[in-house]
Write an enzyme that holds these catalytic residues in place. Structure first.
Site, PDB file in Angstrom:
ATOM      1  N   LYS A 121      39.483  27.383  43.870  1.00 60.13           N
ATOM      2  CA  LYS A 121      38.948  26.376  42.944  1.00 60.13           C
ATOM      3  C   LYS A 121      38.601  25.068  43.662  1.00 60.13           C
ATOM      4  CE  LYS A 121      40.456  28.350  38.654  1.00 60.13           C
ATOM      5  NZ  LYS A 121      41.197  29.554  39.097  1.00 60.13           N
TER       6      LYS A 121
HETATM    7  C1  LIG Z   1      40.944  30.818  38.731  1.00 56.78           C
HETATM    8  C2  LIG Z   1      41.428  31.925  39.566  1.00 56.78           C
HETATM    9  C3  LIG Z   1      40.895  33.224  39.437  1.00 56.78           C
HETATM   10  C4  LIG Z   1      39.864  33.594  38.392  1.00 56.78           C
HETATM   11  O1  LIG Z   1      38.619  33.003  38.607  1.00 56.78           O
HETATM   12  P1  LIG Z   1      37.519  32.940  37.440  1.00 56.78           P
HETATM   13  O2  LIG Z   1      36.448  32.076  37.954  1.00 56.78           O
HETATM   14  O3  LIG Z   1      38.233  32.334  36.249  1.00 56.78           O
HETATM   15  O4  LIG Z   1      37.084  34.339  37.158  1.00 56.78           O
HETATM   16  C5  LIG Z   1      41.349  34.197  40.306  1.00 56.78           C
HETATM   17  N1  LIG Z   1      42.298  33.924  41.232  1.00 56.78           N
HETATM   18  C6  LIG Z   1      42.830  32.686  41.381  1.00 56.78           C
HETATM   19  C7  LIG Z   1      43.880  32.469  42.413  1.00 56.78           C
HETATM   20  C8  LIG Z   1      42.413  31.650  40.558  1.00 56.78           C
HETATM   21  O5  LIG Z   1      42.952  30.421  40.700  1.00 56.78           O
END
Ligand SMILES: *Cc1c(COP(=O)(O)O)cnc(C)c1O
Length: 489
Positions: free
Chosen positions: A132
């Site tokens: 993220k």
């Molecule tokens: C947010 C997140 C996801 C999922 O990603 P999306 O964009 O919501 O599909 C998967 N793995 C981790 C570690 C995350 O923080």
């Protein structure tokens, strides 16, 4: 480049199959917005195309230069020199330096081959050790830039069960014009995750732990945002997964990963993506629509397999909170994938009337079924395949990856890898997107391997740092009062 809503313009109820007569917006107009006023999500009017000549020219670019090239196609209301400066400031080896690959930190998202034809794209080298950061760090710089220009402020209110909240706080810390009020469930995050968030001492970051579950925290955020007078007076905003700037920033690493995995732009690549809110893989879909030679998009879920069910059967049936499992890949414990509407908009030929009808059912707590329709037959045209994974699969994948390759993967990346191995084919390399580092989910790693993951430098003993957090009951008025006490209006 203008943006429209996936639901067209709801004030114009006479629109038939004619795509979107909605009032279109520019990038900076939607940057600070959440949903479109009609409840839809913003998307560009058309996807910019990348020519073969451009692809060839982009192949050798640094991450920051590539990001500038991609983003320029979507953002035309920030002067090019300013956009370049923002991107250069964001994608530096210093910000993305937690890599275990050491010397490759300048790659920002290094590709690590496990064996020929199977690789992991490292997206977790940012400050909070999860993918993220790739988008959120840019968002922080974009917000500050746009708010400065408008002499405005924003107070971001959010709820987190872990990764989103910390990524938002590390992106917004010290930024002018921005405060963050982040709600988390008291005592329910890992000690490492709590330490990451609560040890921040920046004046513009406020952690609020509520004595309840994640959903209680989320409900408070919704209740505050539904108080329109309060929201306007205190300039309440969000940075959740539907934010278009987050999606667009994520498109960049699909290009970067493609170039790293191939020698020429004649080759195809498959990407496997651990999915929750469908934000990450939605960016992959858009990269493909722009002309990047992505042969397959492998959508991986955990036990919360709403999306896997859709791709297999055509039925989209979001679950209620009671039916949502708490798993060892908690960032994918999603029962309603908020970005999925963006993909369905494309799937149904960008007809906002169809999207509106489908989501009228979803928003009323129901489901929809596209099986037997021409839309469902068109799914393969978009390159999607899917699969799901369980706790036992995660343990087995973490174990076998460590034994076979000496590489430790986190629980979410393990979900992606498990499905990738099932759907891999000889025609193209399979690249699994790494979404977090194992240290964030230490307990499950210990369960799988009987040992703890390594801690990247700078994270030793963070659990012992002083923490700054206000603990509260599940009480909307208490949270509102906290905001009032910390914002001058
Ligand atoms: C947010 C997140 C996801 C999922 O990603 P999306 O964009 O919501 O599909 C998967 N793995 C981790 C570690 C995350 O923080």
């Amino acid at each position: 480049m203008r943006y429209l809503s996936t639901r067209g313009d709801s004030s114009n109820s006479s629109v038939s199959a004619v795509p979107a007569a909605s009032p279109s917006k520019t990038f900076t107009e939607i940057l600070l917005a959440g949903l479109a006023p009609d409840g839809g999500l913003y998307l560009p009017e058309t996807y910019p195309q990348v020519s073969r000549l451009e692809l060839d020219a982009w192949r050798g670019l640094s991450y920051a230069d590539l990001a500038y090239a991609v983003l320029s196609k979507f953002i035309d209301d920030i002067p090019p020199a300013d956009l370049k400066a923002l991107v250069d400031k964001t994608y530096t080896a210093k910000v993305y330096c937690n890599g275990r690959t050491g010397g490759n930190a300048a790659d920002i998202t290094p590709l690590r081959w496990l064996e020929p034809g199977l690789g992991i794209l490292e997206l977790s080298n940012g400050p909070t050790l999860a993918f993220k950061d790739m988008a959120m760090q840019l968002l922080g710089n974009l917000f500050e830039y746009v708010l400065d220009k408008k002499s405005e402020q924003i107070n971001i209110l959010g709820a987190t069960s872990g990764d989103t909240g910390s990524a938002a706080e590390y992106a917004m810390r010290g930024k002018h014009g921005v405060r963050v009020f982040m709600l988390s469930p008291d005592g329910r995050m890992s000690a490492f995750q709590r330490a990451q968030m609560y040890s921040l001492q920046d004046e513009n970051i406020y952690n609020i732990a509520v004595r309840g579950m994640f959903d209680d925290a989320q409900d408070i955020v919704k209740a505050v945002s539904n108080d329109h007078a309060f929201k306007a007076k205190y300039k309440i905003g969000a940075v959740n997964s539907i934010n278009w700037a987050r999606v667009v920033a994520q498109i960049v690493y699909y290009f970067k990963g493609y170039f790293a995995a191939t020698k020429s732009n004649d080759e195809q690549v498959a990407f496997a993506v651990p999915s929750g809110n469908f934000g990450n893989i939605c960016a992959g879909h858009i990269a493909r629509m722009m002309g990047l030679p992505i042969g397959k998009l492998v959508m991986a879920t955990n036990e919360n397999d709403v999306l896997d069910e859709f791709f297999r059967t055509g039925v989209y049936r979001p679950r209620g909170t009671a039916e949502t499992h708490a798993t060892s890949s908690p960032s994918m414990d999603i029962s309603k994938a908020s970005n999925f509407e963006r993909f369905v908009f494309d799937l149904v030929g960008r007809d906002p009337v169809v999207v509106r009808d489908l989501w009228a059912k979803v928003d009323a707590g129901g489901s929809f079924d596209l099986s037997g329709t021409a839309y469902f037959s068109a799914l393969s045209k978009f390159g999607f395949v899917s699969g799901s994974s369980t706790h036992a699969d995660r343990l087995a994948t973490i174990r076998s990856t460590y034994e076979k390759y000496g590489v430790m993967v986190d629980t979410h990346t393990a979900d992606g890898l498990k499905v990738a191995l099932e759907l891999r084919c000889v025609e193209m390399p399979m690249i699994v997107l790494e979404t977090a580092l194992p240290i964030k989910f230490e307990e499950t790693i210990v369960e799988a391997l009987g040992r703890s993951p390594e801690r990247p430098a700078g994270f030793e003993g963070i659990e012992q740092l002083p923490q700054r957090v206000a603990v509260m009951d599940v009480d909307v008025d208490a949270v509102k009062q906290f905001v009032r006490d910390h914002v001058d209006v």
